[in-house]
Design an enzyme around this catalytic site. Structure first.
Site, PDB file in Angstrom:
ATOM      1  N   SER A 138       0.837  -1.206   0.000  1.00 35.87           N
ATOM      2  CA  SER A 138       0.000   0.000   0.000  1.00 35.87           C
ATOM      3  C   SER A 138       0.871   1.255   0.000  1.00 35.87           C
ATOM      4  O   SER A 138       0.550   2.246  -0.660  1.00 35.87           O
ATOM      5  CB  SER A 138      -0.892   0.019   1.247  1.00 35.87           C
TER       6      SER A 138
ATOM      7  N   ILE B 194       3.271 -10.276  -8.647  1.00 36.86           N
ATOM      8  CA  ILE B 194       3.096  -9.622  -9.943  1.00 36.86           C
ATOM      9  C   ILE B 194       2.217 -10.454 -10.886  1.00 36.86           C
ATOM     10  O   ILE B 194       2.605 -11.535 -11.341  1.00 36.86           O
ATOM     11  CB  ILE B 194       4.465  -9.292 -10.595  1.00 36.86           C
TER      12      ILE B 194
ATOM     13  N   ALA C 204       7.790  10.233  -3.321  1.00 37.00           N
ATOM     14  CA  ALA C 204       7.033  10.158  -4.579  1.00 37.00           C
ATOM     15  C   ALA C 204       7.836  10.688  -5.771  1.00 37.00           C
ATOM     16  O   ALA C 204       7.869  10.071  -6.846  1.00 37.00           O
ATOM     17  CB  ALA C 204       5.727  10.928  -4.428  1.00 37.00           C
TER      18      ALA C 204
ATOM     19  N   GLU D  98      -7.886   1.877 -13.923  1.00 40.25           N
ATOM     20  CA  GLU D  98      -7.553   0.589 -13.314  1.00 40.25           C
ATOM     21  C   GLU D  98      -8.649   0.134 -12.345  1.00 40.25           C
ATOM     22  O   GLU D  98      -9.095  -1.013 -12.370  1.00 40.25           O
ATOM     23  CB  GLU D  98      -6.224   0.794 -12.579  1.00 40.25           C
TER      24      GLU D  98
ATOM     25  N   GLY E 116      -5.132  -3.503  -6.290  1.00 37.78           N
ATOM     26  CA  GLY E 116      -5.687  -2.324  -6.972  1.00 37.78           C
ATOM     27  C   GLY E 116      -5.960  -1.189  -5.992  1.00 37.78           C
ATOM     28  O   GLY E 116      -6.821  -0.330  -6.239  1.00 37.78           O
ATOM     29  N   GLY E 117      -5.234  -1.222  -4.867  1.00 36.41           N
ATOM     30  CA  GLY E 117      -5.512  -0.312  -3.762  1.00 36.41           C
ATOM     31  C   GLY E 117      -6.410  -1.039  -2.785  1.00 36.41           C
ATOM     32  O   GLY E 117      -7.569  -1.345  -3.121  1.00 36.41           O
TER      33      GLY E 117
ATOM     34  N   GLU F  31      -9.417  -0.225   2.219  1.00 33.54           N
ATOM     35  CA  GLU F  31      -9.252   0.759   3.305  1.00 33.54           C
ATOM     36  C   GLU F  31      -8.517   1.998   2.788  1.00 33.54           C
ATOM     37  O   GLU F  31      -8.851   3.129   3.159  1.00 33.54           O
ATOM     38  CB  GLU F  31      -8.462   0.144   4.467  1.00 33.54           C
TER      39      GLU F  31
HETATM   40  C1  FAD Z   1      -3.407 -11.913  -6.414  1.00 36.85           C
HETATM   41  C2  FAD Z   1      -2.658 -10.617  -6.319  1.00 36.85           C
HETATM   42  C3  FAD Z   1      -2.273  -9.970  -7.475  1.00 36.85           C
HETATM   43  C4  FAD Z   1      -1.530  -8.795  -7.404  1.00 36.85           C
HETATM   44  N1  FAD Z   1      -1.078  -8.205  -8.548  1.00 36.85           N
HETATM   45  C5  FAD Z   1      -0.186  -7.187  -8.465  1.00 36.85           C
HETATM   46  C6  FAD Z   1       0.463  -6.679  -9.637  1.00 36.85           C
HETATM   47  O1  FAD Z   1       0.190  -7.101 -10.762  1.00 36.85           O
HETATM   48  N2  FAD Z   1       1.390  -5.711  -9.485  1.00 36.85           N
HETATM   49  C7  FAD Z   1       1.720  -5.209  -8.260  1.00 36.85           C
HETATM   50  O2  FAD Z   1       2.595  -4.350  -8.200  1.00 36.85           O
HETATM   51  N3  FAD Z   1       1.110  -5.650  -7.140  1.00 36.85           N
HETATM   52  C8  FAD Z   1       0.182  -6.629  -7.214  1.00 36.85           C
HETATM   53  N4  FAD Z   1      -0.412  -7.109  -6.081  1.00 36.85           N
HETATM   54  C9  FAD Z   1      -0.088  -6.513  -4.796  1.00 36.85           C
HETATM   55  C10 FAD Z   1      -1.206  -5.702  -4.209  1.00 36.85           C
HETATM   56  O3  FAD Z   1      -1.377  -4.518  -4.935  1.00 36.85           O
HETATM   57  C11 FAD Z   1      -0.862  -5.483  -2.734  1.00 36.85           C
HETATM   58  O4  FAD Z   1      -1.020  -6.723  -2.087  1.00 36.85           O
HETATM   59  C12 FAD Z   1      -1.735  -4.413  -2.093  1.00 36.85           C
HETATM   60  O5  FAD Z   1      -1.409  -3.147  -2.601  1.00 36.85           O
HETATM   61  C13 FAD Z   1      -1.585  -4.389  -0.564  1.00 36.85           C
HETATM   62  O6  FAD Z   1      -0.235  -4.329  -0.205  1.00 36.85           O
HETATM   63  P1  FAD Z   1       0.338  -5.371   0.869  1.00 36.85           P
HETATM   64  O7  FAD Z   1      -0.071  -6.733   0.437  1.00 36.85           O
HETATM   65  O8  FAD Z   1       1.768  -5.114   1.058  1.00 36.85           O
HETATM   66  O9  FAD Z   1      -0.457  -5.045   2.187  1.00 36.85           O
HETATM   67  P2  FAD Z   1      -0.118  -3.872   3.233  1.00 36.85           P
HETATM   68  O10 FAD Z   1       0.273  -2.641   2.519  1.00 36.85           O
HETATM   69  O11 FAD Z   1       0.812  -4.424   4.239  1.00 36.85           O
HETATM   70  O12 FAD Z   1      -1.536  -3.652   3.892  1.00 36.85           O
HETATM   71  C14 FAD Z   1      -2.172  -4.671   4.669  1.00 36.85           C
HETATM   72  C15 FAD Z   1      -3.535  -4.179   5.075  1.00 36.85           C
HETATM   73  O13 FAD Z   1      -3.392  -3.047   5.917  1.00 36.85           O
HETATM   74  C16 FAD Z   1      -4.447  -2.148   5.717  1.00 36.85           C
HETATM   75  N5  FAD Z   1      -3.901  -0.826   5.316  1.00 36.85           N
HETATM   76  C17 FAD Z   1      -2.791  -0.575   4.583  1.00 36.85           C
HETATM   77  N6  FAD Z   1      -2.623   0.750   4.432  1.00 36.85           N
HETATM   78  C18 FAD Z   1      -3.646   1.354   5.064  1.00 36.85           C
HETATM   79  C19 FAD Z   1      -4.051   2.700   5.250  1.00 36.85           C
HETATM   80  N7  FAD Z   1      -3.356   3.727   4.733  1.00 36.85           N
HETATM   81  N8  FAD Z   1      -5.172   2.943   5.976  1.00 36.85           N
HETATM   82  C20 FAD Z   1      -5.891   1.934   6.495  1.00 36.85           C
HETATM   83  N9  FAD Z   1      -5.570   0.624   6.347  1.00 36.85           N
HETATM   84  C21 FAD Z   1      -4.465   0.337   5.633  1.00 36.85           C
HETATM   85  C22 FAD Z   1      -5.343  -2.744   4.629  1.00 36.85           C
HETATM   86  O14 FAD Z   1      -6.384  -3.470   5.246  1.00 36.85           O
HETATM   87  C23 FAD Z   1      -4.412  -3.702   3.909  1.00 36.85           C
HETATM   88  O15 FAD Z   1      -5.107  -4.763   3.272  1.00 36.85           O
HETATM   89  C24 FAD Z   1      -1.202  -8.249  -6.129  1.00 36.85           C
HETATM   90  C25 FAD Z   1      -1.637  -8.884  -4.971  1.00 36.85           C
HETATM   91  C26 FAD Z   1      -2.333 -10.063  -5.052  1.00 36.85           C
HETATM   92  C27 FAD Z   1      -2.742 -10.746  -3.773  1.00 36.85           C
END
Ligand code: FAD
Length: 381
Positions: free
Chosen positions: A134, A159, A180, A246, A367-368, A371
């Site tokens: 995130s 990915i 950023a 997206e 996709g974000g 939350e």
């Molecule tokens: C099947 C799959 C396909 C994917 N495909 C891609 C891809 O093609 N390319 C790519 O780059 N990534 C991809 N992703 C990654 C995906 O975008 C990330 O898993 C996602 O952005 C969340 O990041 P994280 O898993 O590190 O969770 P974290 O960032 O650790 O977050 C965990 C949880 O904490 C909470 N949280 C986080 N931030 C906040 C906030 N600011 N406020 C409140 N709550 C919060 C949310 O509940 C979140 O689910 C994929 C993931 C999966 C599972």
């Protein structure tokens, strides 16, 4: 919904929908169970999809695309979703093509878009890392210029399309001192690329026909003209500006999956008997399906509005965030309510409702995370 036609549909689009449906039914459905076992589609499927004009449908024909608009993309996503297909990573491919169309130099568009439209190159977006999901600004992958090349070092995880990817949009820090503004996107052609390695194909609880991989960049050298848009430090803004597109694609897939879940469940409840009568004759089933039908109809009207706004360039990040979080939350709820009405059969993999249930879950995470999207919406209050 038999009596409802999306306001953005027309006769030409009906023909396009027929072609997309035929492709899904003949080229994907019969093999989908195998794709799920193997954790990826056959590579040739991408070329076949390109041949029949289902890739880059909203990319202008001067770049090899179909020359349509977001409605064509919506139709492909819907026809996949309405058969419960999550194995072809069409949306991610389209998102990469959009980065090129919106931010690429003319030469970059000419170089890559025609090959993406034909399926010769499969697109992937490599943002996420073990320590940066995130919080994208925390990415550690580095890229620095050396003798006319960007040297990329780092690793990515989760990915989508990673296994088949021929063109990866790599999110890297070109200025590690900044958050950023230090981020750039470098387009990496993976074929015969020294230092590039696809790691594990990840074993997920759902969406198993769609390849999700780890990617490693060990001093990968990409020519300097692979920097998206040609100016360093624009990567974060490029990613943010394209989010409405997206997120809408993800939401469209969610609505199509809900429509399919409802269709399957009404049919099952009509035929399955318990206590001497069809499930559909029991008040709880009738009320549950009445609720689901109402939710799905509201979802459809909402997403149609988003599609129209996106087509006219009027959909902003807040609208798209609302669509993505609300519709994907609802998708999980609908899949859950529908599965319940299948009883034990709903828990069996051979019943498509079970796949809809597990496939829905991740929609709230990628996709974000939902939350994070609520934060974006809250900031607009
Ligand atoms: C099947 C799959 C396909 C994917 N495909 C891609 C891809 O093609 N390319 C790519 O780059 N990534 C991809 N992703 C990654 C995906 O975008 C990330 O898993 C996602 O952005 C969340 O990041 P994280 O898993 O590190 O969770 P974290 O960032 O650790 O977050 C965990 C949880 O904490 C909470 N949280 C986080 N931030 C906040 C906030 N600011 N406020 C409140 N709550 C919060 C949310 O509940 C979140 O689910 C994929 C993931 C999966 C599972």
């Amino acid at each position: 919904m038999a009596d409802y036609r999306s306001p953005w549909m027309d006769e030409e689009l009906e023909l396009f929908r027929d072609a997309a449906r035929r492709f899904v039914e003949s080229e994907i459905l019969p093999h989908d169970a195998r794709f799920r076992e193997e954790h990826h589609v056959d590579r040739e499927l991408w070329n076949k999809a390109g041949e029949v004009g289902l890739l880059c449908t909203d990319i202008p024909d001067r770049y090899g695309g179909v020359g349509g608009d977001v409605r064509h993309e919506a139709i492909v996503v819907e026809e996949l979703g309405r058969r419960g297909i999550t194995s072809l990573g069409h949306s991610v491919h389209s998102i990469v093509a959009h980065y090129l169309l919106n931010y690429g130099t003319e030469e970059q568009k000419q170089r890559w878009l025609p090959r993406m439209a034909s399926g010769e190159l499969v697109g992937a977006i490599a943002m996420t890392e073990a320590g940066a999901g995130s919080d994208l600004q925390a990415v550690k992958t580095r890229a620095h210029l050396d003798d006319g090349h960007y040297v990329i070092k780092g690793s990515k995880t989760f990915i989508s399309n990673g296994y088949h990817a021929g063109l990866v949009a790599v999110v890297a820090k070109t200025d590690p001192g900044q958050r950023a503004k230090g981020i750039s996107i470098i387009m990496v052609e993976t074929r015969d690329q020294p230092g590039y390695r696809v790691g594990r194909l990840l074993d997920k609880i759902g969406q198993n026909g769609w390849d999700t991989a780890e990617l490693f960049f060990d001093d990968v050298r990409a020519p300097a003209d692979c920097l998206l848009g040609g100016v360093e430090g624009r990567g974060f803004a490029q990613l943010m500006d394209d989010l409405p597109y997206e997120r809408t694609l993800l939401a469209i897939g969610g609505v199509a999956a809900m429509e399919y879940a409802l269709e399957l469940t009404v049919d099952y409840a009509r035929h399955r008997k318990a206590f001497g009568r069809a499930l559909l004759e029991m008040q709880n089933t009738r009320f549950k399906l009445a609720e689901v039908r109402t939710w799905v109809h509201i979802a459809r009207v909402f997403i149609d509005d988003c599609i129209l706004k996106l087509k006219d360039g009027r959909l902003d990040t807040v609208d798209a965030s609302m669509a993505k979080w609300w519709l994907t939350d609802l998708q999980s709820k609908v899949a859950d309510e529908c599965l319940q009405l299948f009883g034990g059969y709903g828990y069996m993999k051979e019943y498509p409702i079970s796949q809809l249930y597990v496939d829905a879950r991740v929609q709230r995470i990628y996709g974000g995370a939902n939350e994070v999207l609520k934060e974006i919406i809250a900031r607009s209050l």
